[in-house]
Enzyme design. Structure first.
Site, short mmCIF file in Angstrom:
data_model
loop_
_atom_site.label_atom_id
_atom_site.label_comp_id
_atom_site.label_asym_id
_atom_site.label_seq_id
_atom_site.Cartn_x
_atom_site.Cartn_y
_atom_site.Cartn_z
N SER A 219 -13.66 15.09 -88.08
CA SER A 219 -12.58 15.58 -87.21
C SER A 219 -13.14 16.67 -86.31
O SER A 219 -14.36 16.80 -86.18
CB SER A 219 -11.41 16.08 -88.07
OG SER A 219 -10.29 16.32 -87.26
N ASN A 220 -12.30 17.46 -85.71
CA ASN A 220 -12.77 18.56 -84.87
C ASN A 220 -11.82 19.74 -85.01
O ASN A 220 -10.83 19.67 -85.74
CB ASN A 220 -12.91 18.10 -83.41
CG ASN A 220 -11.59 17.61 -82.86
OD1 ASN A 220 -10.63 18.36 -82.77
ND2 ASN A 220 -11.53 16.33 -82.51
N ARG A 221 -12.10 20.82 -84.28
CA ARG A 221 -11.39 22.08 -84.52
C ARG A 221 -10.12 22.24 -83.71
O ARG A 221 -9.54 23.33 -83.67
CB ARG A 221 -12.35 23.24 -84.24
CG ARG A 221 -13.48 23.30 -85.26
CD ARG A 221 -14.53 24.31 -84.86
NE ARG A 221 -13.95 25.61 -84.61
CZ ARG A 221 -14.57 26.58 -83.95
NH1 ARG A 221 -15.78 26.39 -83.47
NH2 ARG A 221 -13.98 27.75 -83.77
N SER A 222 -9.67 21.20 -83.05
CA SER A 222 -8.43 21.33 -82.25
C SER A 222 -7.25 21.73 -83.14
O SER A 222 -7.04 21.16 -84.21
CB SER A 222 -8.13 19.99 -81.57
OG SER A 222 -6.84 20.04 -81.02
N ALA A 286 -7.64 16.18 -78.74
CA ALA A 286 -9.10 16.08 -78.82
C ALA A 286 -9.40 14.85 -79.67
O ALA A 286 -9.55 14.93 -80.89
CB ALA A 286 -9.67 17.34 -79.47
#
Ligand code: CTP
Length: 412
Positions: A219-222, A286
């Site tokens: 995943s990502n930090r959004s 994102a």
């Protein structure tokens, strides 16, 4: 406001005069919070208490929270014209809680106290937030009063919500709406007629998650803050909004419809399904660009640890849904860059067939992921590039919507 921090003054509440009428119900305590929230958003809140309201909550509470005098007595010497002045100054009159007795008096056009006199004297929009025992609410007379207040007098009615009632009366319709719902609905009324009224917007937010096995994912930090702020602001301006969000911890904004998704594929399907009839698509999510090629059915054990993870491209929502874009759809992309942002954002504008790209840098302090602020450059298809200063994500959302106004399809 559910967060503890004081919000910065914001459109559309800032500098607006509100009359907040409080009548005699137990839910009056919740309206203290509403008065505080509206004041923190920059509104000038004049609280008017009925005689019955003062049995539940005192003027000092409201004076401390709004920083303004509280009104209650139409016959107090020196205050004979309060009702005319307050009625004239008001940009909006909100009554919360509106009890069954108050609704009856308002429906009958009485002017036997300060609040009912203001209602008769004002030309401002009126929002009534009923709260009462569920049987009193269901009574044919109360229902007839509400119909009359809405249909004949044009007052907006918010709630009551479902939930546990006072005095152990179980569950039912009768609960006062929550302060954040009331504040947002007041915001929508204060916006008045905007180019967004009656429009249909699809907004995406947050990260996506691509599973490696049943417990692990990429995943990502959004955080979802930018997309949530856009959805809330667009709804406030009068649009119907579908918010398609990946996993986030944020409270959903009152107003927009929320559809939760997890993967890029699910987000693609949700956006595609929402496109018919849409006027604009704002892709603030994102979305994952790549995902593990193949998902293990069982948790991968330590002994079987792979030394590398094979990846494959995830669907690109903007690219994959283009065949379903309705004619004239205004499309906004968000580019988060760590390198030469401008050149890359100009390329994305063309390659993804966008009307507007909102560029921000992941490396700049105060911009990008997991913060409340953002510094963006807006690049339009028309070649116009606007660099904005460091702003709250709410203010960035307003700026994006201001720019998008002119890109919306012509009304039929
Ligand atoms: N986007 C999308 N689907 C993806 C990836 C991105 O719809 N799988 C959208 C984003 O929501 C954003 C825009 O495309 O509005 C630009 O996203 P960004 O990640 O900056 O660009 P990419 O095209 O993915 O290029 P790169 O990551 O290589 O910079």
């Amino acid at each position: 406001m559910r967060s503890g921090a004081a919000p910065a003054p914001r459109r559309p509440w800032q500098g607006r005069h509100l009359v907040l009428g409080v009548t005699g119900g137990i839910a009056a305590y919740k309206v203290a919070q509403l008065g505080r929230d509206l004041t923190q958003l920059g509104a000038l809140v004049d609280v008017v208490l009925t005689r019955a309201a003062r049995e539940f909550i005192g003027p000092v509470t409201f004076e401390a929270l709004t920083g303004r005098p509280v009104f209650h007595d139409i016959f107090e010497p020196g205050h004979a014209l309060d009702h005319i002045r307050l009625a004239r100054e008001a940009d909006l009159v909100c009554v919360a809680p509106a009890t069954a007795d108050f609704l009856a008096r308002a429906a009958a056009g009485r002017a036997d106290d300060l609040l009912t006199a203001i209602l008769l004297a004002t030309r401002a929009p009126v929002l009534l937030c009923p709260a009462m025992n569920d049987r009193m609410y269901a009574h044919a007379q109360t229902q007839a009063n509400l119909r009359h207040l809405h249909q004949a007098l044009g007052y907006e009615i918010l709630g009551p919500a479902l939930g546990p009632l006072a005095f152990g009366e179980g569950e039912g319709p009768g609960r006062l709406e929550e302060p954040d719902v009331m504040a947002e609905t007041i915001g929508r009324a204060l916006e008045g007629d905007t180019p967004y009224r009656g429009r249909s917007l699809v907004v995406t937010a947050g990260p996506t998650r691509e599973a490696l096995d049943p417990v692990r994912f990429l995943s990502n930090r959004s955080s979802g803050r930018m997309g949530f702020a856009l959805a809330a602001a667009a709804w406030r301006r009068g649009a119907g909004v579908l918010l398609v969000s990946g996993p986030t911890l944020l409270e959903p904004p009152p107003g927009p419809r929320l559809q939760r998704v997890e993967t890029a594929e699910e987000m693609t399907a949700a956006v595609r399904a929402a496109l018919p009839g849409a006027d604009a698509l704002l892709m603030a999510a994102a979305v994952a660009d790549f995902r593990p090629a193949g998902r293990a059915g069982q948790k991968i054990k330590k002994e079987a640890m792979p030394t590398a993870i094979d990846l494959e491209p995830a669907p690109d929502v903007l690219v994959c849904t283009q065949d379903a874009w309705p004619r004239g759809l205004a499309v906004v992309g968000f580019a988060l860059e760590t390198g030469d942002g401008l050149a890359s954002a100009r390329r994305k504008l063309k390659s993804k067939n966008l009307d507007l790209v909102v560029l921000n840098s992941a490396l700049e302090p105060g911009a990008g992921f997991e913060v409340d602020t953002n510094r963006v450059v807006m690049l339009g298809r028309d070649g116009r590039e606007d660099a904005l200063p460091l702003l709250s994500k709410h203010a960035v959302a307003e700026a994006v919507l201001d720019r998008l106004e002119t890109l919306l399809p012509k009304r039929a």
